[in-house]
Design a protein around this motif. Structure first.
Motif, PDB file in Angstrom:
ATOM      1  N   LEU A 118      59.972  19.399  59.718  1.00  0.00           N
ATOM      2  CA  LEU A 118      58.580  19.257  59.306  1.00  0.00           C
ATOM      3  C   LEU A 118      58.514  19.211  57.791  1.00  0.00           C
ATOM      4  O   LEU A 118      59.243  19.942  57.098  1.00  0.00           O
ATOM      5  N   ARG A 119      57.640  18.352  57.274  1.00  0.00           N
ATOM      6  CA  ARG A 119      57.309  18.398  55.854  1.00  0.00           C
ATOM      7  C   ARG A 119      55.801  18.269  55.727  1.00  0.00           C
ATOM      8  O   ARG A 119      55.173  17.462  56.427  1.00  0.00           O
ATOM      9  N   ILE A 120      55.203  19.090  54.861  1.00  0.00           N
ATOM     10  CA  ILE A 120      53.764  19.059  54.620  1.00  0.00           C
ATOM     11  C   ILE A 120      53.542  18.518  53.215  1.00  0.00           C
ATOM     12  O   ILE A 120      54.060  19.070  52.235  1.00  0.00           O
ATOM     13  N   ARG A 121      52.780  17.432  53.137  1.00  0.00           N
ATOM     14  CA  ARG A 121      52.459  16.818  51.855  1.00  0.00           C
ATOM     15  C   ARG A 121      50.963  16.539  51.843  1.00  0.00           C
ATOM     16  O   ARG A 121      50.384  16.153  52.849  1.00  0.00           O
ATOM     17  N   GLY A 122      50.335  16.700  50.696  1.00  0.00           N
ATOM     18  CA  GLY A 122      48.900  16.434  50.621  1.00  0.00           C
ATOM     19  C   GLY A 122      48.370  16.614  49.213  1.00  0.00           C
ATOM     20  O   GLY A 122      49.009  17.244  48.361  1.00  0.00           O
ATOM     21  N   LYS A 123      47.174  16.062  49.007  1.00  0.00           N
ATOM     22  CA  LYS A 123      46.537  16.163  47.688  1.00  0.00           C
ATOM     23  C   LYS A 123      45.352  17.117  47.701  1.00  0.00           C
ATOM     24  O   LYS A 123      44.759  17.395  46.658  1.00  0.00           O
ATOM     25  N   ASN A 124      44.974  17.612  48.880  1.00  0.00           N
ATOM     26  CA  ASN A 124      43.839  18.515  49.004  1.00  0.00           C
ATOM     27  C   ASN A 124      44.167  19.848  48.330  1.00  0.00           C
ATOM     28  O   ASN A 124      45.142  20.508  48.684  1.00  0.00           O
ATOM     29  N   PRO A 125      43.362  20.283  47.347  1.00  0.00           N
ATOM     30  CA  PRO A 125      43.645  21.559  46.668  1.00  0.00           C
ATOM     31  C   PRO A 125      43.725  22.745  47.623  1.00  0.00           C
ATOM     32  O   PRO A 125      44.439  23.715  47.352  1.00  0.00           O
ATOM     33  N   ALA A 126      43.023  22.672  48.730  1.00  0.00           N
ATOM     34  CA  ALA A 126      43.052  23.779  49.689  1.00  0.00           C
ATOM     35  C   ALA A 126      44.413  23.918  50.356  1.00  0.00           C
ATOM     36  O   ALA A 126      44.718  24.964  50.943  1.00  0.00           O
ATOM     37  N   LEU A 127      45.257  22.871  50.268  1.00  0.00           N
ATOM     38  CA  LEU A 127      46.589  22.905  50.865  1.00  0.00           C
ATOM     39  C   LEU A 127      47.664  23.299  49.864  1.00  0.00           C
ATOM     40  O   LEU A 127      48.848  23.248  50.188  1.00  0.00           O
ATOM     41  N   ARG A 128      47.263  23.695  48.665  1.00  0.00           N
ATOM     42  CA  ARG A 128      48.239  23.887  47.596  1.00  0.00           C
ATOM     43  C   ARG A 128      49.328  24.890  47.961  1.00  0.00           C
ATOM     44  O   ARG A 128      50.500  24.706  47.622  1.00  0.00           O
ATOM     45  N   ALA A 129      48.973  25.947  48.684  1.00  0.00           N
ATOM     46  CA  ALA A 129      49.961  26.974  49.011  1.00  0.00           C
ATOM     47  C   ALA A 129      51.087  26.441  49.886  1.00  0.00           C
ATOM     48  O   ALA A 129      52.216  26.935  49.814  1.00  0.00           O
ATOM     49  N   VAL A 130      50.797  25.442  50.703  1.00  0.00           N
ATOM     50  CA  VAL A 130      51.828  24.913  51.601  1.00  0.00           C
ATOM     51  C   VAL A 130      52.226  23.478  51.250  1.00  0.00           C
ATOM     52  O   VAL A 130      53.006  22.862  51.977  1.00  0.00           O
ATOM     53  N   ASP A 131      51.696  22.942  50.158  1.00  0.00           N
ATOM     54  CA  ASP A 131      52.082  21.591  49.758  1.00  0.00           C
ATOM     55  C   ASP A 131      53.569  21.555  49.427  1.00  0.00           C
ATOM     56  O   ASP A 131      54.090  22.447  48.760  1.00  0.00           O
ATOM     57  N   ASN A 132      54.242  20.526  49.928  1.00  0.00           N
ATOM     58  CA  ASN A 132      55.686  20.338  49.759  1.00  0.00           C
ATOM     59  C   ASN A 132      56.525  21.345  50.549  1.00  0.00           C
ATOM     60  O   ASN A 132      57.737  21.452  50.328  1.00  0.00           O
ATOM     61  N   TYR A 133      55.881  22.074  51.461  1.00  0.00           N
ATOM     62  CA  TYR A 133      56.648  22.961  52.341  1.00  0.00           C
ATOM     63  C   TYR A 133      57.501  22.113  53.277  1.00  0.00           C
ATOM     64  O   TYR A 133      57.054  21.097  53.827  1.00  0.00           O
ATOM     65  N   THR A 134      58.753  22.520  53.467  1.00  0.00           N
ATOM     66  CA  THR A 134      59.688  21.804  54.328  1.00  0.00           C
ATOM     67  C   THR A 134      60.379  22.791  55.262  1.00  0.00           C
ATOM     68  O   THR A 134      60.762  23.888  54.842  1.00  0.00           O
ATOM     69  N   LEU A 135      60.527  22.397  56.526  1.00  0.00           N
ATOM     70  CA  LEU A 135      61.174  23.242  57.524  1.00  0.00           C
ATOM     71  C   LEU A 135      62.156  22.403  58.323  1.00  0.00           C
ATOM     72  O   LEU A 135      61.842  21.287  58.747  1.00  0.00           O
TER      73      LEU A 135
END
Length: 324
Positions: A72-89
């Protein structure tokens, strides 16, 4: 005796376009798009016995070898996702064992067959390899005091859910069958809480004055139920056709972007051709009208939008051998 293979759980999702789970300004596709690829394989060994004067009762079951892996990879531009942006599993391929048991009653002269099947839950000791770059933005002293880190590989238990299936058919006339099946999975007991994401998430929430017990990557509010009804018609001694309608409840709403639907309605068509008295080939297709749902990123509690007006198509083929 028999061997059965299936793929009971999985997800393969790629987010594209301009939305909360993409970042079109990133330099490469891996940094632009949220993606999920989870797969499982079940190998079931079956041994059965016939009971009763006319062998109308059957009891069967056996061990199940289950293999799972995922990334899994989480990518996004939404500021609300900042804590998990670029998280990879990455979940390394893992094998574990469970079992399946079933019982059936058959009365061939009227086309009656009723069966109930139970599949056990299966406990995996999974290696979670995680990367959470947001931690690198913290002052080193603060990160140390919170006990958080940016990368980690650690083993933790992951349990895939049990299930119960009930199948029923009976003849309406010499060439027509009524078919019904139902399925239950206790998804409300299932969760994925990778250890690094969980620990870091709890610590970052505490830093902001929010007390939480656990951060999950995936979880469900409800159990899921499925019901399908169909008719089968024998056109010739070798050829039969079937049609079905179905309903699936889903497992609650809001939903995870790893499975962005709330159940479905379905319509299916199929055909079976007996090549010989023992060998048969079956083909079929199904159209699913997927239920609308609101997306929620469980790791941050952030609502990321709505999934509406979606559908799916399924096609399949089966080659079977049966002999008395």
């Amino acid at each position: 005796m028999g061997v059965f293979y299936d793929q009971p759980f999985g997800a393969k999702i790629l987010y594209q376009g301009d939305n909360s789970l993409t970042n079109l300004n990133a330099l490469d596709n891996d940094s632009k798009q949220t993606a999920v690829d989870v797969s499982s394989d079940n190998f079931t060994g079956l041994l059965g016995v016939n009971l009763g004067a006319n062998n109308n009762f059957k009891i069967y079951g056996g061990p199940v070898l289950q293999k799972i892996e995922g990334e899994l990879r989480i990518r996004g531009k939404n500021p609300a996702l900042r804590a998990v942006d670029n998280y990879t599993l990455n979940i390394a391929r893992n094998d574990a064992y469970g079992y399946m048991v079933a019982a059936a009653y058959l009365k061939p002269e009227i086309g009656l067959k009723a069966a109930i099947t139970y599949r056990s839950d299966i406990d995996h000791d999974v290696n979670y390899a995680e990367s959470m770059p947001i931690i690198n933005a913290l002052p080193p002293a603060l990160a140390q005091s919170l006990g958080v880190r940016a990368t980690q590989t650690k083993e933790k238990e992951l349990t895939t859910p049990k299930s119960i299936n009930i199948d029923f058919q009976t003849g309406l006339n010499p060439s027509t069958l009524l078919i019904a099946k139902t399925h239950w999975v206790p998804w409300s007991d299932f969760e994925i809480a990778p250890p690094l994401l969980d620990k870091n998430g709890v610590a970052l929430n505490a830093l902001q004055g929010n007390a939480v017990d656990q951060i999950t990557l995936l979880g469900y509010d409800d159990d899921s139920y499925m019901l399908e009804l169909g008719l089968g018609k024998r056109l010739t001694p070798k050829l039969s056709v079937s049609g079905s309608i179905g309903w699936d409840s889903g497992a609650g709403n809001p939903v995870s972007p790893l499975g962005p639907t709330e159940g479905y309605y379905s319509v299916g068509l199929g055909a079976k051709y007996n090549l010989t008295p023992e060998w048969a080939v079956s083909v079929g297709g199904k159209y699913l009208m997927l239920g609308d749902a609101e997306g929620l990123l469980a790791a941050s509690g952030t609502k990321i939008g709505k999934f509406e007006d979606n559908d799916a198509y399924i096609v399949g083929m089966k080659l079977s051998y049966a002999a008395q």
